[in-house]
Scaffold this motif. Sequence first.
Motif, mmCIF file in Angstrom:
data_model
loop_
_atom_site.group_PDB
_atom_site.id
_atom_site.type_symbol
_atom_site.label_atom_id
_atom_site.label_comp_id
_atom_site.label_asym_id
_atom_site.label_seq_id
_atom_site.Cartn_x
_atom_site.Cartn_y
_atom_site.Cartn_z
ATOM 1 N N GLN A 35 31.229 11.395 -3.290
ATOM 2 C CA GLN A 35 32.098 12.286 -4.042
ATOM 3 C C GLN A 35 31.446 13.649 -4.241
ATOM 4 O OE1 GLN A 35 32.532 9.418 -7.376
ATOM 5 N NE2 GLN A 35 34.706 9.890 -7.183
ATOM 6 N N ILE A 36 32.294 14.639 -4.510
ATOM 7 C CA ILE A 36 31.865 15.987 -4.871
ATOM 8 C C ILE A 36 32.471 16.268 -6.242
ATOM 9 C CG2 ILE A 36 31.992 18.441 -4.295
ATOM 10 C CD1 ILE A 36 32.431 17.612 -1.360
ATOM 11 N N GLU A 37 31.681 16.865 -7.120
ATOM 12 C CA GLU A 37 32.209 17.216 -8.431
ATOM 13 C C GLU A 37 33.433 18.107 -8.275
ATOM 14 O OE1 GLU A 37 29.311 18.829 -11.186
ATOM 15 O OE2 GLU A 37 27.738 17.679 -10.148
ATOM 16 N N LEU A 38 34.441 17.854 -9.080
ATOM 17 C CA LEU A 38 35.701 18.595 -8.980
ATOM 18 C C LEU A 38 35.491 20.096 -9.110
ATOM 19 C CD1 LEU A 38 38.769 18.548 -8.702
ATOM 20 C CD2 LEU A 38 38.900 18.269 -11.192
ATOM 21 N N ASN A 39 34.658 20.536 -10.059
ATOM 22 C CA ASN A 39 34.460 21.978 -10.266
ATOM 23 C C ASN A 39 33.735 22.648 -9.099
ATOM 24 O OD1 ASN A 39 31.941 20.923 -10.735
ATOM 25 N ND2 ASN A 39 31.570 22.044 -12.620
ATOM 26 N N LYS A 40 33.073 21.871 -8.238
ATOM 27 C CA LYS A 40 32.397 22.450 -7.068
ATOM 28 C C LYS A 40 33.334 22.627 -5.880
ATOM 29 C CE LYS A 40 27.718 21.015 -8.109
ATOM 30 N NZ LYS A 40 26.530 20.295 -7.639
ATOM 31 N N ILE A 41 34.496 21.973 -5.909
ATOM 32 C CA ILE A 41 35.395 22.032 -4.754
ATOM 33 C C ILE A 41 36.710 22.753 -5.061
ATOM 34 C CG2 ILE A 41 36.579 19.827 -5.099
ATOM 35 C CD1 ILE A 41 35.195 20.897 -1.769
ATOM 36 N N ILE A 42 37.167 22.686 -6.300
ATOM 37 C CA ILE A 42 38.474 23.235 -6.655
ATOM 38 C C ILE A 42 38.483 24.761 -6.499
ATOM 39 C CG2 ILE A 42 38.243 23.694 -9.128
ATOM 40 C CD1 ILE A 42 40.931 21.463 -7.721
ATOM 41 N N GLY A 43 39.586 25.303 -6.020
ATOM 42 C CA GLY A 43 39.722 26.747 -5.864
ATOM 43 C C GLY A 43 39.787 27.197 -4.417
ATOM 44 N N ALA A 44 39.606 28.499 -4.220
ATOM 45 C CA ALA A 44 39.780 29.137 -2.907
ATOM 46 C C ALA A 44 38.506 29.086 -2.072
ATOM 47 C CB ALA A 44 40.208 30.590 -3.084
ATOM 48 N N ILE A 60 46.517 17.994 -8.513
ATOM 49 C CA ILE A 60 47.902 17.866 -8.979
ATOM 50 C C ILE A 60 48.041 16.871 -10.130
ATOM 51 C CG2 ILE A 60 48.978 18.651 -6.867
ATOM 52 C CD1 ILE A 60 49.482 15.765 -6.094
ATOM 53 N N ASN A 61 47.057 16.000 -10.297
ATOM 54 C CA ASN A 61 47.017 15.099 -11.447
ATOM 55 C C ASN A 61 45.614 14.504 -11.541
ATOM 56 O OD1 ASN A 61 46.909 12.900 -9.600
ATOM 57 N ND2 ASN A 61 49.137 12.765 -9.552
ATOM 58 N N GLU A 62 45.438 13.449 -12.298
ATOM 59 C CA GLU A 62 44.104 12.870 -12.484
ATOM 60 C C GLU A 62 43.622 12.049 -11.295
ATOM 61 O OE1 GLU A 62 46.545 12.051 -15.004
ATOM 62 O OE2 GLU A 62 46.025 13.895 -16.043
ATOM 63 N N ARG A 81 41.442 11.379 -2.934
ATOM 64 C CA ARG A 81 41.434 10.657 -4.207
ATOM 65 C C ARG A 81 40.479 11.335 -5.178
ATOM 66 N NH1 ARG A 81 39.318 5.488 -4.256
ATOM 67 N NH2 ARG A 81 38.024 6.017 -2.484
ATOM 68 N N LEU A 82 40.793 11.231 -6.435
ATOM 69 C CA LEU A 82 40.012 11.840 -7.499
ATOM 70 C C LEU A 82 39.844 10.821 -8.617
ATOM 71 C CD1 LEU A 82 38.880 14.410 -9.004
ATOM 72 C CD2 LEU A 82 41.244 14.844 -9.701
ATOM 73 N N ASP A 83 38.656 10.740 -9.181
ATOM 74 C CA ASP A 83 38.458 9.964 -10.403
ATOM 75 C C ASP A 83 37.581 10.765 -11.351
ATOM 76 O OD1 ASP A 83 35.757 9.544 -9.718
ATOM 77 O OD2 ASP A 83 36.029 7.446 -9.190
ATOM 78 N N GLN A 84 37.142 10.163 -12.435
ATOM 79 C CA GLN A 84 36.390 10.897 -13.449
ATOM 80 C C GLN A 84 35.060 11.427 -12.927
ATOM 81 O OE1 GLN A 84 37.114 7.644 -13.615
ATOM 82 N NE2 GLN A 84 35.228 6.507 -13.938
ATOM 83 N N ASN A 85 34.535 10.900 -11.836
ATOM 84 C CA ASN A 85 33.259 11.355 -11.285
ATOM 85 C C ASN A 85 33.399 12.485 -10.270
ATOM 86 O OD1 ASN A 85 31.791 9.404 -12.758
ATOM 87 N ND2 ASN A 85 32.334 7.869 -11.227
ATOM 88 N N GLY A 86 34.585 12.683 -9.714
ATOM 89 C CA GLY A 86 34.771 13.746 -8.739
ATOM 90 C C GLY A 86 35.775 13.402 -7.659
#
Length: 134
Positions: A35-44, A60-62, A81-86
């Motif tokens: 997994q990759i942390e969400l804040n490291k991948i989200i965005g442009a 788009i959701n959790e 897929r996304l979960d609480q870890n990324g």
Amino acid sequence: MKDLLRLILILVAFNTNVFCQVETLETWKTYENTQIELNKIIGAWYATDSIEYAINFISINETIVYIDGIESGVGGPYSFRLDQNGVFVNGSAANWPPYYCTLFLRENNLLEIKYWNFLGPESTSILYKRMKSD
């Protein structure tokens, strides 16, 4: 005529370019739970060879993150897929069989995405860079 149809079906069934995408399966198994942390991948993200070509990772959701800017398969985006870890690094686009892709965060601001499609065992790799917006 029936024998010709059988021969064609046998040839298609043994065509490794279509049904035995070994590289894809090995990559998916190797990175299955990565997994990759969400804040490291989200965005442009911008292609390293052209800042005119950009993609966006959107949550788009959790449970789902998708790539806006790349259409594949039957016109849908690649989703992950996304979960609480990324975000899980293996994603796919709707198709039969699905079109797969895997994310590789090489550095904080450098992302490689490998894409596979139905007709070949080889992947296409594109590098993206995160840039500050003005």
